[in-house]
Each structure stands twice: as structure tokens, then as C-alpha cells.
Design an enzyme around this catalytic site. Sequence first.
Site, short mmCIF file in Angstrom:
data_model
loop_
_atom_site.label_atom_id
_atom_site.label_comp_id
_atom_site.label_asym_id
_atom_site.label_seq_id
_atom_site.Cartn_x
_atom_site.Cartn_y
_atom_site.Cartn_z
N TYR A 52 40.00 -5.02 32.16
CA TYR A 52 39.06 -5.19 31.05
C TYR A 52 37.79 -5.87 31.56
O TYR A 52 37.78 -6.52 32.61
CB TYR A 52 39.68 -6.03 29.93
CG TYR A 52 39.90 -7.48 30.25
CD1 TYR A 52 38.93 -8.45 29.99
CD2 TYR A 52 41.09 -7.92 30.83
CE1 TYR A 52 39.13 -9.79 30.28
CE2 TYR A 52 41.31 -9.25 31.13
CZ TYR A 52 40.32 -10.19 30.85
OH TYR A 52 40.53 -11.52 31.15
N CYS A 53 36.71 -5.71 30.80
CA CYS A 53 35.43 -6.36 31.10
C CYS A 53 34.69 -6.56 29.77
O CYS A 53 35.29 -6.40 28.71
CB CYS A 53 34.61 -5.57 32.11
SG CYS A 53 34.22 -3.89 31.58
N THR A 54 33.42 -6.88 29.80
CA THR A 54 32.69 -7.22 28.58
C THR A 54 32.54 -6.03 27.64
O THR A 54 32.93 -6.08 26.47
CB THR A 54 31.30 -7.79 28.91
OG1 THR A 54 31.44 -8.88 29.81
CG2 THR A 54 30.59 -8.25 27.65
N ILE B 5 35.82 -6.21 25.82
CA ILE B 5 36.11 -7.37 24.99
C ILE B 5 35.34 -7.31 23.67
O ILE B 5 35.86 -7.67 22.61
CB ILE B 5 35.74 -8.67 25.74
CG1 ILE B 5 36.55 -8.79 27.02
CG2 ILE B 5 35.96 -9.89 24.86
CD1 ILE B 5 36.01 -9.84 27.99
#
Length: 300
Positions: A180-182, A209
Amino acid sequence: MADSEFQILLYYKYVPIDDPEAFHQCHRALCERLGLRGRILIGDEGINGTVSGTKAATGEYMKEVHADERFSDLVFKVDPHDGHAFPKLSIKVRKEIVSLHLGGEDFSPEKTTGKRLSPEEWKAAMEEEGVLILDGRNDYESDLGRFKGAICPPLRNFREFPDWIRQNLADQKDKKILTYCTGGIRCEKLSGFLLREGFTDVSQLEGGIVTYGRDPATKGEGFEGKCFVFDERIVADVNRTETAITISKCRACNEASECYVNCLNKACNMKIFLCERCEAEKGRFCGDECRSVVMEKRGE
């Protein structure tokens, strides 16, 4: 802030752009005409941007972008704001719209990327036994907030991930990996890299996110702390349940703090957590050494 006259857009799209320089000029003209501010990267592999503007201007921008068939399905993540979130407009042409620096081993996420999981699917997958949750962001981002139980590599730049993965996860290729990342763009590339390295079961949080925190079914549950964002807000809420906690601590007093600042020593410029009281009493420094350097320059 629902009645705000301004909005922040976060977006990306991996798609071939034959002439990035020409596209850059046209895109700059569009943004300037609409009075947008923000940061946009353009390359032959696509576009990666975040901009702010009035609702009318950002609405027109989204309409114009979607009119280009290459970006007709581009997803905009929209947040209301009380004004511009950026001081100016910056549009640059780059070889990569996220810098993994693979050189001749580079690839397109259009062809190789992990399975995309919706927020609900992601929440369920995190609860499975034996999964590895890999944070695909820099350490100063994961220090502010992360999914519970996530592996957060101590890295300052995205380009450091390939070496770190080869050195630390080479014996985990049979495990289920969740990345996952932003906003999703880094994991498009990171999950594809994992697959190319021989990891057999790799998934990514679609929309990142930001999307997970907005989903009415998950309400951001399972995310600890807050999300680092690359505009003047710096910090954004994710977990909207009663389980929300603060995990970041003031560098000076170790009390809970979400105040992110940069060390005043320009040669350092480290991002640190510093509560308002400690900043007022001790100055905006990561430690005594940087404080001494700046004080000496000031003749104090």
C-alpha cells in the site's frame, strides 16, 4: 469543510504519452488558464499530479482531462479545502513519474502489477494469517501513520526499495504480500517489481490509503495514526472509528504529536515530529548538533 469553495485533486495514470514535452506545454496552459496550483509530473509512461483550485476550476480541469481518451478513466481523489494547498504551480517532465530507478530493468505497470484490492477486500486480507503487509512509502510517512502490523522499511527514498527487498524479503517469496501507499501510484510499480522478483502472491490497495480512509464500509479501520500528504495540510485523517490513535511522538519530549516540521539546519532539513511547546522552547532542530550549527551561523 464541505461548503469550501476550493478542492484538492490527487490523481495518476500510467498510459503512454508519445511527446511528453508537447503534452507538458498544453497541460501547463490549461492549468494556468484555470488558476490551478500544485505539482504535476509528466513522462512517456503517464502523469502523476496533485493540484488545488476553486470547485469551478477543478471541475473544469477534470472535465478537460477526461475528454482526452487516454485519461477518460482516470480517477480523481477529491478533498475539500479552505483555499489553495500549494504556493505555486510546478509541472515537470521526468523519465519516471515515480522514481524506482530500475534502468534497463524498468517495466510498465500496464503490463505487470499486483492484484488490486478494494478497501473491503483489503481489510479482509489484512486479517488473514501469515500475510505480509508492506508499506511502500518513505519512513517519514510511515512514522506518522501505517496499517497495524505493517512492515515499514527504514528508507528515505522510493528508489531504495529494490535493494531493500532483495536483502530483506528474498526468503518470503511464497508468502502473500499486501502493498500500500498514499494514493496507489507507487504500489502499481512496487507490486509489479515484487512479481518480477519471483513473489507469487502480490496484491495492492487500490486507490491507496486516501481511498481506504473514505470508504464508508471500512471507515479507515486498522490504520494507526494519520496519513502524510504532499501539500500544505501535511497530515490527513484516515481512521474514522473509535479505534483511531496517534502513534507519532515529539522528538524532544516523546509525547504524542502529529506536528511535522523540517529541521532548520538547511544541510539537514530532516522531517521530524516536534510539539509546539518543545519547538518554542528548544527551536526547530532535530538535535543539539544542528542547533549548534545554526546558532554559530547566526553568531549566537
